[in-house]
Motif scaffolding. Structure first.
Motif, PDB file in Angstrom:
ATOM      1  N   GLN A  44       2.666  27.291 -79.317  1.00  0.00           N
ATOM      2  CA  GLN A  44       3.381  26.500 -80.304  1.00  0.00           C
ATOM      3  C   GLN A  44       4.449  27.358 -80.973  1.00  0.00           C
ATOM      4  N   ASP A  64       0.207  15.386 -85.945  1.00  0.00           N
ATOM      5  CA  ASP A  64      -0.917  15.062 -85.071  1.00  0.00           C
ATOM      6  C   ASP A  64      -1.452  13.640 -85.142  1.00  0.00           C
ATOM      7  N   HIS A  73       2.457  15.695 -81.316  1.00  0.00           N
ATOM      8  CA  HIS A  73       1.477  16.032 -80.264  1.00  0.00           C
ATOM      9  C   HIS A  73       1.509  14.972 -79.159  1.00  0.00           C
ATOM     10  N   GLU A  77       2.517  15.643 -75.273  1.00  0.00           N
ATOM     11  CA  GLU A  77       1.618  15.299 -74.162  1.00  0.00           C
ATOM     12  C   GLU A  77       2.308  14.389 -73.150  1.00  0.00           C
ATOM     13  N   GLN A 131       4.054  21.545 -79.093  1.00  0.00           N
ATOM     14  CA  GLN A 131       2.906  21.087 -79.895  1.00  0.00           C
ATOM     15  C   GLN A 131       1.687  20.899 -79.027  1.00  0.00           C
TER      16      GLN A 131
END
Length: 131
Positions: A44, A64, A73, A77, A131
């Motif tokens: 990060q 988050d 996040h 992803e 992240q």
């Protein structure tokens, strides 16, 4: 007591053992190197606080949890292993865009804090993807 030489019949077994041990050690070292590279690739980055504040990122995003928009996040992803993800996200930051994640569109730069340079967009995208 002096060491006796190994019987000739044992030499192929010993050589095979050493070759196998060297192979295992090499494979273990390779696995460790890949793991360290992956950890470093996804380390990060420090938040570019000035840019985040200037662009009012936290008005819609959190680190988050989804709020008005996906969390950083979630974005990381979704885009981490996509080809051209950086280009797509940098363009979205610089120009705004239609929603492709829920109902909310990315606001135009004028509605977020002003124009964003290519370098600043790149900095933000790198941070989000870390992240």
């Amino acid at each position: 007591m002096p060491r006796r030489p190994a019987p000739v019949a044992c030499l192929p077994v010993i050589a095979s053992f050493h070759a196998r041990a060297n192979t295992i050690l090499f494979q273990a070292a390779a696995v460790c190197a890949v793991a360290l590279y992956a950890a470093a690739a996804h380390a990060q980055l420090a938040e570019p606080t000035e840019l985040v504040d200037q662009q009012h990122c936290m008005f819609c995003h959190t680190s988050d949890a989804p709020f008005l928009a996906p969390s950083f996040h979630q974005i990381a992803e979704r885009y981490r292993n996509k080809p051209n993800a950086e280009v797509i996200l940098e363009d979205k930051l610089r120009h705004g865009g239609k929603p492709h994640w829920g109902d909310m569109a990315m606001p135009l730069p004028a509605d977020r804090g002003g124009p964003l340079s290519a370098e600043d967009a790149h900095t933000l995208v790198q941070w989000v993807l870390s992240q």
